[in-house]
Design a protein around this motif. Sequence first.
Motif, PDB file in Angstrom:
ATOM      1  N   ILE A 170       0.850  -1.199   0.000  1.00 48.36           N
ATOM      2  CA  ILE A 170       0.000   0.000   0.000  1.00 48.36           C
ATOM      3  C   ILE A 170       0.882   1.245   0.000  1.00 48.36           C
ATOM      4  N   SER A 171       1.927   1.240   0.800  1.00 44.87           N
ATOM      5  CA  SER A 171       2.840   2.380   0.873  1.00 44.87           C
ATOM      6  C   SER A 171       3.469   2.670  -0.490  1.00 44.87           C
ATOM      7  N   LYS A 172       3.866   1.629  -1.178  1.00 40.48           N
ATOM      8  CA  LYS A 172       4.460   1.802  -2.513  1.00 40.48           C
ATOM      9  C   LYS A 172       3.436   2.365  -3.498  1.00 40.48           C
ATOM     10  N   ASP A 205       3.066   6.045  -2.795  1.00 46.81           N
ATOM     11  CA  ASP A 205       4.223   6.754  -3.364  1.00 46.81           C
ATOM     12  C   ASP A 205       4.070   6.940  -4.868  1.00 46.81           C
ATOM     13  N   GLU A 206       3.552   5.915  -5.544  1.00 44.68           N
ATOM     14  CA  GLU A 206       3.353   5.984  -6.997  1.00 44.68           C
ATOM     15  C   GLU A 206       2.327   7.046  -7.384  1.00 44.68           C
ATOM     16  N   TYR A 207       1.246   7.143  -6.605  1.00 46.18           N
ATOM     17  CA  TYR A 207       0.137   8.030  -6.968  1.00 46.18           C
ATOM     18  C   TYR A 207       0.172   9.398  -6.293  1.00 46.18           C
ATOM     19  N   LEU A 208       1.036   9.594  -5.337  1.00 49.37           N
ATOM     20  CA  LEU A 208       1.030  10.857  -4.597  1.00 49.37           C
ATOM     21  C   LEU A 208       1.191  12.095  -5.488  1.00 49.37           C
ATOM     22  N   PRO A 209       2.068  12.103  -6.484  1.00 53.63           N
ATOM     23  CA  PRO A 209       2.136  13.299  -7.345  1.00 53.63           C
ATOM     24  C   PRO A 209       0.818  13.600  -8.058  1.00 53.63           C
ATOM     25  N   LYS A 210       0.116  12.573  -8.542  1.00 51.03           N
ATOM     26  CA  LYS A 210      -1.182  12.782  -9.204  1.00 51.03           C
ATOM     27  C   LYS A 210      -2.220  13.289  -8.207  1.00 51.03           C
ATOM     28  N   ILE A 211      -2.198  12.738  -7.008  1.00 54.76           N
ATOM     29  CA  ILE A 211      -3.157  13.145  -5.979  1.00 54.76           C
ATOM     30  C   ILE A 211      -2.920  14.604  -5.599  1.00 54.76           C
ATOM     31  N   LYS A 212      -1.671  14.979  -5.419  1.00 51.06           N
ATOM     32  CA  LYS A 212      -1.352  16.356  -5.027  1.00 51.06           C
ATOM     33  C   LYS A 212      -1.624  17.357  -6.143  1.00 51.06           C
ATOM     34  N   ALA A 213      -1.747  16.881  -7.381  1.00 53.51           N
ATOM     35  CA  ALA A 213      -2.041  17.763  -8.505  1.00 53.51           C
ATOM     36  C   ALA A 213      -3.524  18.103  -8.617  1.00 53.51           C
ATOM     37  N   PHE A 219      -6.175   1.195   7.033  1.00 52.86           N
ATOM     38  CA  PHE A 219      -5.368   2.147   6.281  1.00 52.86           C
ATOM     39  C   PHE A 219      -6.332   3.140   5.663  1.00 52.86           C
ATOM     40  N   LYS A 220      -6.024   4.430   5.766  1.00 52.33           N
ATOM     41  CA  LYS A 220      -6.860   5.476   5.178  1.00 52.33           C
ATOM     42  C   LYS A 220      -5.966   6.518   4.523  1.00 52.33           C
ATOM     43  N   LEU A 221      -6.393   6.966   3.353  1.00 50.93           N
ATOM     44  CA  LEU A 221      -5.734   8.074   2.677  1.00 50.93           C
ATOM     45  C   LEU A 221      -6.796   9.145   2.485  1.00 50.93           C
ATOM     46  N   MET A 222      -6.567  10.307   3.065  1.00 47.58           N
ATOM     47  CA  MET A 222      -7.551  11.389   3.045  1.00 47.58           C
ATOM     48  C   MET A 222      -7.017  12.552   2.219  1.00 47.58           C
ATOM     49  N   GLU A 259     -14.862  16.151  -8.295  1.00 47.56           N
ATOM     50  CA  GLU A 259     -15.940  15.175  -8.283  1.00 47.56           C
ATOM     51  C   GLU A 259     -16.349  14.803  -9.710  1.00 47.56           C
ATOM     52  N   LYS A 260     -16.453  15.813 -10.582  1.00 46.47           N
ATOM     53  CA  LYS A 260     -16.820  15.571 -11.984  1.00 46.47           C
ATOM     54  C   LYS A 260     -15.815  14.659 -12.679  1.00 46.47           C
ATOM     55  N   SER A 261     -14.561  14.740 -12.273  1.00 45.29           N
ATOM     56  CA  SER A 261     -13.510  13.906 -12.878  1.00 45.29           C
ATOM     57  C   SER A 261     -13.508  12.493 -12.310  1.00 45.29           C
ATOM     58  N   GLY A 262     -14.439  12.199 -11.401  1.00 47.38           N
ATOM     59  CA  GLY A 262     -14.461  10.880 -10.769  1.00 47.38           C
ATOM     60  C   GLY A 262     -13.417  10.760  -9.679  1.00 47.38           C
ATOM     61  N   TYR A 263     -13.017  11.907  -9.129  1.00 49.80           N
ATOM     62  CA  TYR A 263     -11.989  11.972  -8.080  1.00 49.80           C
ATOM     63  C   TYR A 263     -10.660  11.403  -8.573  1.00 49.80           C
ATOM     64  N   ALA A 264     -10.347  11.662  -9.827  1.00 50.74           N
ATOM     65  CA  ALA A 264      -9.105  11.136 -10.422  1.00 50.74           C
ATOM     66  C   ALA A 264      -7.913  11.435  -9.522  1.00 50.74           C
ATOM     67  N   PRO A 265      -7.073  10.468  -9.286  1.00 47.36           N
ATOM     68  CA  PRO A 265      -6.931   9.148  -9.900  1.00 47.36           C
ATOM     69  C   PRO A 265      -7.567   8.013  -9.086  1.00 47.36           C
TER      70      PRO A 265
END
Length: 150
Positions: free
Chosen positions: A71-73, A76-84, A102-105, A117-123
């Motif tokens: 999960i941690s890996k 790490d993989e998606y964090l840049p997309k999430i922060k964007a 485990f929760k990611l908020m 929301e319109k983007s489907g909460y991408a990614p």
Amino acid sequence: MKASTFTLFATIAARTAAFTPSAHSGSAFSRNMSANSVPLANGAMSFDRVCREWRCKYTGDKATSESLEAISKLVDEYLPKIKAVSSGVTVNRLVCGACLDFKLMTTVPLEDFGPWEKSGYAPEEEFLEKLRAIEGVSQVETQTITNMVI
């Protein structure tokens, strides 16, 4: 409250009933309420940030869990997309070793929530698909909630 913010919120509220504003008088507002806040609890609370939570259960001891490591890996993989998602985004990771939660908020300002929301909460879709594929991960869920620093 700006007209555009109110219009945006009205659209969001129609889709996420938990955030529907209630009628209030000017005196009911909390003294901590900003101009862009939406009142809750008869004005005793408000919010101007909305959070999308991704959560699951993992297996193993928190110190040596292979599923938690995977999960941690993934995070790490998606964090840049999430922060964007928004220039005002905050991302919190919560891990409970006793409950194996485990929760990611991901929290964004109210004005950025509608487009996300319109983007489907991408990614979200990609992330959750990969999360479900991790051995030892179960009960993958999402929730939309307010998340205010007080």
